[in-house]
Design a protein around this motif. Structure first.
Motif, mmCIF file in Angstrom:
data_model
loop_
_atom_site.group_PDB
_atom_site.id
_atom_site.type_symbol
_atom_site.label_atom_id
_atom_site.label_comp_id
_atom_site.label_asym_id
_atom_site.label_seq_id
_atom_site.Cartn_x
_atom_site.Cartn_y
_atom_site.Cartn_z
ATOM 1 N N LEU A 123 0.824 -1.214 0.000
ATOM 2 C CA LEU A 123 0.000 0.000 0.000
ATOM 3 C C LEU A 123 0.861 1.268 0.000
ATOM 4 N N LEU A 143 -9.319 3.600 0.528
ATOM 5 C CA LEU A 143 -9.093 2.211 0.110
ATOM 6 C C LEU A 143 -10.393 1.636 -0.449
ATOM 7 N N ASP A 146 -12.980 -0.710 1.501
ATOM 8 C CA ASP A 146 -13.749 -0.174 2.628
ATOM 9 C C ASP A 146 -14.845 0.744 2.116
ATOM 10 N N TYR A 183 -5.322 -5.212 10.919
ATOM 11 C CA TYR A 183 -5.299 -3.762 10.675
ATOM 12 C C TYR A 183 -3.978 -3.136 11.126
ATOM 13 N N GLY A 184 -3.790 -1.891 10.671
ATOM 14 C CA GLY A 184 -2.809 -1.050 11.331
ATOM 15 C C GLY A 184 -3.448 -0.575 12.628
ATOM 16 N N GLU A 209 1.656 -1.996 12.068
ATOM 17 C CA GLU A 209 0.888 -2.698 11.044
ATOM 18 C C GLU A 209 0.598 -4.135 11.469
ATOM 19 N N LYS A 210 -0.671 -4.463 11.541
ATOM 20 C CA LYS A 210 -1.181 -5.816 11.796
ATOM 21 C C LYS A 210 -0.519 -6.519 12.995
ATOM 22 N N VAL A 222 -6.823 1.293 12.139
ATOM 23 C CA VAL A 222 -6.909 2.234 11.017
ATOM 24 C C VAL A 222 -7.833 1.620 9.966
ATOM 25 N N GLN A 248 4.836 -0.425 3.720
ATOM 26 C CA GLN A 248 3.585 -0.159 4.428
ATOM 27 C C GLN A 248 3.378 1.333 4.662
ATOM 28 N N THR A 250 1.431 2.412 6.881
ATOM 29 C CA THR A 250 1.439 2.511 8.350
ATOM 30 C C THR A 250 2.839 2.859 8.870
ATOM 31 N N ARG A 273 -19.304 0.919 8.445
ATOM 32 C CA ARG A 273 -18.185 0.676 7.531
ATOM 33 C C ARG A 273 -18.284 -0.780 7.089
HETATM 34 C C1 G1P Z 1 -4.597 -1.938 4.807
HETATM 35 C C2 G1P Z 1 -3.593 -1.205 5.701
HETATM 36 C C3 G1P Z 1 -3.976 -1.381 7.161
HETATM 37 C C4 G1P Z 1 -5.401 -0.892 7.371
HETATM 38 C C5 G1P Z 1 -6.365 -1.640 6.429
HETATM 39 C C6 G1P Z 1 -7.766 -1.052 6.514
HETATM 40 O O1 G1P Z 1 -4.462 -3.305 5.009
HETATM 41 O O2 G1P Z 1 -2.301 -1.720 5.455
HETATM 42 O O3 G1P Z 1 -3.098 -0.649 7.972
HETATM 43 O O4 G1P Z 1 -5.773 -1.095 8.716
HETATM 44 O O5 G1P Z 1 -5.921 -1.513 5.066
HETATM 45 O O6 G1P Z 1 -8.662 -1.781 5.739
HETATM 46 P P1 G1P Z 1 -5.098 -4.386 3.995
HETATM 47 O O7 G1P Z 1 -6.529 -4.575 4.414
HETATM 48 O O8 G1P Z 1 -4.989 -3.814 2.620
HETATM 49 O O9 G1P Z 1 -4.297 -5.628 4.171
#
Ligand code: G1P
Length: 317
Positions: A123, A143, A146, A183-184, A209-210, A222, A248, A250, A273
């Motif tokens: 990302l 994103l 979401d 998530y972050g 991150e995660k 996040v 990342q 994040t 959401r």
């Molecule tokens: C991404 C971000 C993460 C965030 C999330 C939200 O992760 O890296 O920090 O919390 O989106 O949907 P992904 O879902 O793309 O793995």
């Protein structure tokens, strides 16, 4: 893609946000095999592809310049926001004004641009691909997985926080401890209450991150809305691969949050959401949004009520 807007004379602290960046280069593995030949962003939610809701959200928050970060195999996303004169002529010839308006409405949402992310490096890298287009201005990142419930003011609230406090802003939601690894997650300090229905404003002091539940700095996750200062680009350019071997966003925000002169705020969101990249959540999204549709909702709600009453739902429990 258009040339970057000249920005040298503008102060980034007071600049108005006009640009939205929507990363749409991900593989969509959580939704295979549906996403083998169809981009995950194009999966329909009622009668619109998921990404259209995201572009509509950007447009209603006043962001009329949208950059889609796409990749090989995402032509359908690019085509969806392009005008299709043959289709428009055919609908006009049939006198189908309603569908014609729906088709034209898509291209009228914003000035849509594309850039390709040539390699799936994460990302943070996708956001870095937007640098030439964004230039030295603050910008929003939305994103595509979401969806924020129609009528929610999250993005507008975040833009207001950026205008008032500068720096960068992330959207946060409280999650259960067993979900932090998705998530972050942010360490936060309360700042102020924004206003009725607008959620709470916090200062972000750290981001991971995660993280697993035992090392997560908090249950504040996040979600996929960011308003970023262009300072993030230099940090991203120097950010090494992190979680999952990817660059990342994040991690870049973590570095900014640690610096004295760059506040990172979080708007705590408690509205609706939906994660359309997850199959179960996708199904709930379609049902909820179909129930709310003025044109389909009353028939659909009646059917749904009868379906639940029929006992066929309970029979599977
Ligand atoms: C991404 C971000 C993460 C965030 C999330 C939200 O992760 O890296 O920090 O919390 O989106 O949907 P992904 O879902 O793309 O793995």
């Amino acid at each position: 893609m258009n040339a970057p807007t000249p920005t040298a004379a503008r102060s980034t602290a007071s600049a108005t946000v006009t640009k939205a960046v929507i990363p749409a280069a991900g593989l969509g593995t959580r939704f295979l095999p549906a996403t083998k030949a169809t981009p995950k962003e194009m999966l329909p939610v009622v009668d619109r592809p998921a990404i259209q809701y995201v572009v509509e959200e950007a447009s209603s928050a006043g962001l009329d310049d949208v950059l889609l970060v796409t990749a090989r195999g995402k032509r359908a996303v690019e085509d969806h926001f392009d005008s299709d004169t043959a289709l428009e002529h055919a609908l006009a010839a049939k006198g189908d004004t309603e569908r014609l308006a729906a088709v034209r409405g898509v291209t009228g949402l914003a000035r849509i641009h594309h850039v390709r992310q040539g390699a799936p490096l994460g990302l943070g890298h996708a956001v870095l691909c937007a640098r030439d287009h964004v230039g030295d201005e603050p910008f929003a990142v939305l994103l595509g997985d979401d969806l924020i419930g129609p009528g929610e003011t999250l993005l507008t609230d975040m833009l207001r926080v950026r205008a008032r406090h500068g720096g960068s802003v992330v959207a946060l939601m409280e999650v259960e401890p067993d979900r932090t690894h998705l998530y972050g997650c942010a360490a936060v300090k309360p700042v102020e209450y924004i206003g009725a229905g607008d959620g709470t404003l916090v200062r972000v002091s750290d981001l991971v991150e995660k993280p697993a539940r035992d090392v997560a700095p908090s249950g504040y996750a996040v979600i996929g809305r960011y308003v970023l200062d262009p300072a993030v680009f230099d940090v991203l350019a120097a950010t090494p691969p992190g979680h999952g071997g990817e660059i990342q966003l994040t991690d870049a925000l973590r570095e900014l949050a640690a610096s004295e002169d760059h506040p990172v705020h979080g708007v705590v969101f408690s509205g609706r959401r939906y994660d359309t990249g997850d199959r179960a959540s996708y199904l709930r999204t379609v049902v909820e949004l179909a129930c709310e549709r003025p044109d389909l909702g009353s028939d659909f709600r009646r059917w749904l009520t009868d379906f639940v009453r029929s006992g066929r739902v309970a029979a599977h429990g």
